[in-house]
Design a protein around this motif. Structure first.
Motif, PDB file in Angstrom:
ATOM      1  N   LEU A 199      -3.051  14.642   6.504  1.00 49.18           N
ATOM      2  CA  LEU A 199      -3.053  12.896   6.663  1.00 49.18           C
ATOM      3  C   LEU A 199      -3.628  12.550   7.564  1.00 49.18           C
ATOM      4  O   LEU A 199      -2.400  11.947   8.895  1.00 49.18           O
ATOM      5  N   THR A 200      -4.759  11.092   7.233  1.00 47.52           N
ATOM      6  CA  THR A 200      -5.230  10.384   8.599  1.00 47.52           C
ATOM      7  C   THR A 200      -5.241   8.647   7.546  1.00 47.52           C
ATOM      8  O   THR A 200      -5.910   9.187   6.650  1.00 47.52           O
ATOM      9  N   ILE A 201      -4.564   8.252   8.213  1.00 49.17           N
ATOM     10  CA  ILE A 201      -4.531   7.128   7.482  1.00 49.17           C
ATOM     11  C   ILE A 201      -5.370   5.964   8.715  1.00 49.17           C
ATOM     12  O   ILE A 201      -5.458   6.056  10.277  1.00 49.17           O
ATOM     13  N   ILE A 202      -6.450   5.560   7.916  1.00 51.38           N
ATOM     14  CA  ILE A 202      -7.441   4.661   8.184  1.00 51.38           C
ATOM     15  C   ILE A 202      -6.540   2.700   8.229  1.00 51.38           C
ATOM     16  O   ILE A 202      -6.968   2.594   6.530  1.00 51.38           O
TER      17      ILE A 202
ATOM     18  N   LYS B  80       1.021  -1.082   0.117  1.00 46.47           N
ATOM     19  CA  LYS B  80      -0.078  -0.593   0.150  1.00 46.47           C
ATOM     20  C   LYS B  80       0.954   1.404  -0.411  1.00 46.47           C
ATOM     21  O   LYS B  80       0.531   2.184   0.040  1.00 46.47           O
ATOM     22  N   GLU B  81       2.088   1.124  -0.168  1.00 45.11           N
ATOM     23  CA  GLU B  81       3.108   2.303   0.309  1.00 45.11           C
ATOM     24  C   GLU B  81       2.701   3.532   0.940  1.00 45.11           C
ATOM     25  O   GLU B  81       2.783   5.042   0.429  1.00 45.11           O
ATOM     26  N   TYR B  82       1.798   3.293   1.722  1.00 46.90           N
ATOM     27  CA  TYR B  82       1.595   4.167   3.373  1.00 46.90           C
ATOM     28  C   TYR B  82       3.474   5.690   2.812  1.00 46.90           C
ATOM     29  O   TYR B  82       2.663   6.962   3.068  1.00 46.90           O
ATOM     30  N   GLU B  83       4.053   5.191   2.650  1.00 49.44           N
ATOM     31  CA  GLU B  83       5.189   6.108   4.068  1.00 49.44           C
ATOM     32  C   GLU B  83       5.520   7.087   2.472  1.00 49.44           C
ATOM     33  O   GLU B  83       6.229   7.528   1.937  1.00 49.44           O
TER      34      GLU B  83
ATOM     35  N   ARG C 235     -12.101  16.182   2.161  1.00 52.51           N
ATOM     36  CA  ARG C 235     -12.260  17.035   1.203  1.00 52.51           C
ATOM     37  C   ARG C 235     -11.139  15.831   0.127  1.00 52.51           C
ATOM     38  O   ARG C 235     -11.861  15.184  -0.864  1.00 52.51           O
ATOM     39  N   TYR C 236     -10.233  15.115   0.621  1.00 54.62           N
ATOM     40  CA  TYR C 236      -9.324  14.305  -0.092  1.00 54.62           C
ATOM     41  C   TYR C 236      -8.941  13.005   0.402  1.00 54.62           C
ATOM     42  O   TYR C 236      -9.005  12.551   1.000  1.00 54.62           O
ATOM     43  N   GLY C 237      -8.456  12.443  -1.076  1.00 54.58           N
ATOM     44  CA  GLY C 237      -8.243  11.597  -0.151  1.00 54.58           C
ATOM     45  C   GLY C 237      -6.973  10.689  -1.492  1.00 54.58           C
ATOM     46  O   GLY C 237      -7.027  11.546  -2.412  1.00 54.58           O
ATOM     47  N   ILE C 238      -5.936  10.062  -0.937  1.00 56.60           N
ATOM     48  CA  ILE C 238      -5.183   9.750  -1.732  1.00 56.60           C
ATOM     49  C   ILE C 238      -4.986   7.871  -1.937  1.00 56.60           C
ATOM     50  O   ILE C 238      -4.806   7.842  -0.167  1.00 56.60           O
ATOM     51  N   HIS C 239      -4.001   7.550  -2.464  1.00 61.24           N
ATOM     52  CA  HIS C 239      -3.925   6.002  -2.851  1.00 61.24           C
ATOM     53  C   HIS C 239      -2.734   5.337  -3.049  1.00 61.24           C
ATOM     54  O   HIS C 239      -1.796   6.499  -3.782  1.00 61.24           O
ATOM     55  N   GLY C 240      -1.619   4.844  -2.654  1.00 62.59           N
ATOM     56  CA  GLY C 240      -0.173   4.503  -2.533  1.00 62.59           C
ATOM     57  C   GLY C 240      -0.175   3.011  -3.630  1.00 62.59           C
ATOM     58  O   GLY C 240       0.927   3.298  -4.423  1.00 62.59           O
ATOM     59  N   MET C 241      -1.088   1.956  -3.453  1.00 61.46           N
ATOM     60  CA  MET C 241      -0.151   0.547  -4.225  1.00 61.46           C
ATOM     61  C   MET C 241      -0.820   0.906  -6.021  1.00 61.46           C
ATOM     62  O   MET C 241      -1.516   1.776  -6.623  1.00 61.46           O
ATOM     63  N   ARG C 242       0.067   0.880  -6.096  1.00 60.62           N
ATOM     64  CA  ARG C 242       0.722   0.694  -7.692  1.00 60.62           C
ATOM     65  C   ARG C 242      -0.221  -0.475  -7.978  1.00 60.62           C
ATOM     66  O   ARG C 242       0.201  -1.659  -7.546  1.00 60.62           O
TER      67      ARG C 242
END
Length: 360
Positions: free
Chosen positions: A239-242, A218-221, A286-293
């Motif tokens: 940034l809030t990570i759940i 998921k590459e949260y870093e 307001r915003y979301g972001i995803h990290g997994m390629r």
């Protein structure tokens, strides 16, 4: 009313695939006599709490892979997912004659007869994508030996795999399945739970959510690094990570927690939240972001978008379909992500355009 055998190693949280299985079960139980065949016992309360289903104990029957089959795999120091799938497949063939319909929700499967298979990403497509590989997949010779052992235990037939009705979670996955199995597929996007009623955009927090299993792919870093750079232009963002982790990813969580602490209090990590709590946070940001390629579909980006957020995803995988393949919302590199996010955050007009596009 059909006698349906729903085959899924686990319905327990977390994981988008387990969530899909839970909602398939929810859809089937009103009209059919359903039995769930699983590796792990079905515990309804955490399923309902995490995925938002409303299952009841009397809605379905359960059937577990026998303990003598599970004893050794469950005590290995690694997940041994392919080995467990092989044993589930083998046991399914022993009991399949007692049912009218077999429905598997964990990729391609040989049931011993024609059934329905829902594929998130082909299990037997090799070599595996780099994002799937862990330290215990090396050396290559050892991995090949493991494949041979698991395949021998499964005893599957490619012809029977191809005979199933094949559903896929995205057009991107469908393309892989067609190249691999040479069969037609139907794209059936996973269900997305209705969001909580959102407040007006002006009242939402100027922050980002990232949701999913706490796991290296998921590459949260990477997300932390990207947004740390965006903060140079927009210092009020958060940034809030759940997420949820297990014994196999505990060390990775420790690394994330340390990195978050080093970057500052604008990063928060929250775990094991209820579905209602997650819905509330999605509506408030307001915003979301995803990290997994190369994410096969991406339940988290889909839920964030459904909640009215502007969502950024890596360019690759089925998640591109979620954002309508909008160039402004897909990134290739960290630099690309920083530039695109900063541009949108600086332009209320662009935010309005993207919100309308995602809501369409």
């Amino acid at each position: 009313m059909k006698r349906v055998l729903l085959v899924q190693p686990s319905l327990q949280p977390p994981g988008g695939g387990n969530g899909v299985a839970a909602w398939v079960l929810q859809a089937l139980v009103p009209d059919h006599q359903v039995t769930v065949l699983s590796w792990r016992p079905v515990e309804i309360e955490p399923i309902n709490r995490f995925f938002g289903t409303h299952l009841r104990p009397g809605d379905f029957n359960t059937l577990l892979v026998p303990r003598p089959w599970t004893y050794i795999p469950d005590r290995l120091p690694v997940p041994a997912t392919l080995l467990k799938l092989a044993l589930v497949m083998r046991y399914t063939r022993r009991v399949s004659d007692n049912f009218d319909v077999i429905f598997g929700v964990y990729n391609e499967t040989d049931y011993g007869r024609r059934g329905i298979q829902y594929i998130h990403f082909p299990t037997y497509l090799r070599p595996r994508p780099a994002v799937d590989l862990r330290w215990y997949h090396w050396p290559a010779a050892g991995l090949e030996l493991y494949y041979r052992l698991a395949d021998r235990i499964a005893g599957f037939s490619m012809d029977r795999l191809r005979a199933n009705l094949t559903l896929v979670n995205s057009n991107w996955t469908g393309a892989h399945v067609r190249r691999f199995l040479g069969v037609d597929t139907r794209t059936l996007y996973p269900p997305v739970v209705d969001p909580a009623p959102p407040p007006p955009w002006s009242e939402r927090r100027n922050g980002f959510l990232a949701i999913g299993r706490i796991s290296p792919e998921k590459e949260y870093e990477r997300l932390m690094r990207i947004l740390a750079r965006v903060r140079a232009h927009h210092p009020d963002i958060t940034l809030t990570i759940i997420g949820t982790w297990d014994r196999h990813t505990r060390a990775y969580f420790g690394e994330l927690a340390a990195l978050a602490t080093s970057l500052g209090s604008w990063i928060t990590i929250r775990q094991d939240l209820s579905r209602d709590a997650v819905r509330g946070l999605m509506a408030a940001h307001r915003y979301g972001i995803h990290g997994m390629r190369e994410e096969h579909f991406g339940m988290a980006p889909a839920e964030l978008m459904r909640a009215g957020q502007i969502v950024w995803v890596p360019r690759g995988g089925g998640q591109m379909e979620i954002v309508g393949e909008e160039p402004a919302l897909m990134y290739d590199t960290d630099d690309d992500a920083v530039e695109k996010i900063s541009t949108v955050l600086a332009s209320p007009a662009e935010q309005s355009r993207l919100r309308e596009l995602l809501a369409a």
